[in-house]
Motif scaffolding. Structure first.
Motif, short mmCIF file in Angstrom:
data_model
loop_
_atom_site.label_atom_id
_atom_site.label_comp_id
_atom_site.label_asym_id
_atom_site.label_seq_id
_atom_site.Cartn_x
_atom_site.Cartn_y
_atom_site.Cartn_z
N UNK A 20 -3.50 -1.93 -4.28
CA UNK A 20 -2.42 -2.66 -5.00
C UNK A 20 -0.97 -2.63 -3.93
N UNK A 21 -0.73 -1.57 -3.86
CA UNK A 21 0.52 -1.07 -2.97
C UNK A 21 0.55 -1.92 -1.57
N UNK A 22 -0.78 -1.56 -1.13
CA UNK A 22 -0.83 -2.39 0.12
C UNK A 22 -1.01 -3.68 0.29
N UNK A 23 -1.42 -4.24 -0.95
CA UNK A 23 -1.26 -5.78 -0.98
C UNK A 23 0.30 -5.97 -1.19
N UNK A 24 1.10 -5.64 -2.18
CA UNK A 24 2.26 -5.83 -2.32
C UNK A 24 3.36 -5.63 -1.28
N UNK A 25 3.02 -4.64 -0.61
CA UNK A 25 3.91 -4.41 0.59
C UNK A 25 3.38 -5.08 2.06
N UNK A 26 2.29 -5.76 1.97
CA UNK A 26 1.88 -6.58 3.06
C UNK A 26 1.34 -5.62 3.97
N UNK A 27 0.80 -4.48 3.98
CA UNK A 27 0.05 -3.56 4.82
C UNK A 27 -1.33 -3.23 4.38
N UNK A 28 -1.91 -2.42 5.40
CA UNK A 28 -3.37 -1.98 5.00
C UNK A 28 -3.17 -0.76 4.24
N UNK A 29 -4.53 -0.36 3.43
CA UNK A 29 -4.13 0.91 2.83
C UNK A 29 -4.06 2.18 3.52
N UNK A 30 -4.55 2.36 4.61
CA UNK A 30 -4.32 3.51 5.65
C UNK A 30 -2.69 3.63 6.02
N UNK A 31 -2.03 2.38 5.83
CA UNK A 31 -0.46 2.72 6.22
C UNK A 31 0.03 3.37 5.05
N UNK A 32 -0.31 2.85 3.71
CA UNK A 32 0.18 3.56 2.48
C UNK A 32 -0.08 5.06 2.68
N UNK A 33 -1.42 5.23 2.88
CA UNK A 33 -1.70 6.69 2.90
C UNK A 33 -0.74 7.60 3.98
N UNK A 34 -0.64 6.79 5.02
CA UNK A 34 0.33 7.51 6.24
C UNK A 34 1.56 7.72 5.58
N UNK A 35 2.11 6.66 4.93
CA UNK A 35 3.60 6.67 4.31
C UNK A 35 3.49 8.10 3.45
N UNK A 36 2.43 8.04 2.62
CA UNK A 36 2.54 9.13 1.57
C UNK A 36 2.41 10.65 2.26
N UNK A 37 1.69 10.55 3.32
CA UNK A 37 2.00 11.94 4.11
C UNK A 37 2.98 12.32 4.60
N UNK A 43 -7.86 -12.27 17.02
CA UNK A 43 -7.66 -13.60 16.74
C UNK A 43 -8.26 -13.92 14.92
N UNK A 44 -7.39 -14.35 14.26
CA UNK A 44 -7.96 -14.83 12.79
C UNK A 44 -7.98 -13.89 11.85
N UNK A 45 -7.42 -12.59 12.07
CA UNK A 45 -7.25 -11.59 11.05
C UNK A 45 -6.11 -11.95 9.93
N UNK A 46 -6.20 -11.44 8.95
CA UNK A 46 -5.37 -11.59 7.67
C UNK A 46 -3.93 -10.78 8.31
N UNK A 47 -2.82 -11.63 8.00
CA UNK A 47 -1.38 -11.23 8.26
C UNK A 47 -1.26 -9.82 7.87
N UNK A 48 -1.59 -9.30 6.71
CA UNK A 48 -1.27 -7.90 6.54
C UNK A 48 -2.00 -7.02 7.35
N UNK A 49 -3.33 -7.26 7.94
CA UNK A 49 -3.92 -6.36 8.81
C UNK A 49 -3.39 -6.50 10.10
N UNK A 50 -2.86 -7.58 10.67
CA UNK A 50 -2.17 -7.97 11.95
C UNK A 50 -1.14 -7.12 12.19
N UNK A 51 -0.05 -7.25 11.01
CA UNK A 51 1.08 -6.49 10.97
C UNK A 51 0.75 -4.93 11.06
#
Length: 130
Positions: free
Chosen positions: A100-117, A40-48
């Motif tokens: 920056x991409x993670x912030x703008x896409x409302x996800x965490x950086x590890x999700x950006x890295x996974x998308x890139x792979x 409980x209480x985590x930022x929205x992009x982390x929760x998503x």
């Protein structure tokens, strides 16, 4: 924006928010109760990102955490949360910086890295003509 919690509900998976001590992971999947528990209480992009990641574990039937299972869960989350069109438009507008991409896409950086792979082209083919 894709409502990941509503999507989980359509799969018969409940998302429960609980106050959790810091020594526990911020989220986990319980296949027996079909529940994803999230701190409980985590930022929205982390929760998503966490919910999508845990849905990946559910999808693949993971029962233990291994590097391969974590990679698969992140890639599953990336496919759920980021379309190719959205990624490309965001990269054009904001550049290639992962944070920056993670912030703008409302996800965490590890999700950006996974998308890139999932969307990398092998370098060997970049300049070759057939």
């Amino acid at each position: 924006m894709f409502d990941i919690e509503a999507y989980a509900n359509t799969l018969g998976i409940t998302v429960a928010y609980r106050p959790l001590p810091d020594h526990l992971p911020p989220a986990w999947w319980n296949p027996r109760s079909k529940t994803i528990t999230v701190r409980k209480g985590l930022p929205r992009r982390k929760v998503r990102s966490l919910i999508a990641h845990e849905l990946g574990h559910a999808h693949y039937g993971h029962t233990i955490s291994t590097p391969k299972a974590e990679r698969q869960a992140d890639q599953y989350a990336a496919r759920l949360l980021i379309s190719e069109d959205d990624y490309r438009a965001t990269e054009v507008a904001y550049g290639t910086n992962v944070e920056k991409l993670a912030f703008e896409l409302d996800v965490t950086p590890n999700i950006i890295e996974a998308w890139r792979t999932l969307h990398e082209r092998p370098k060997i083919y970049d300049d070759q003509r057939y």
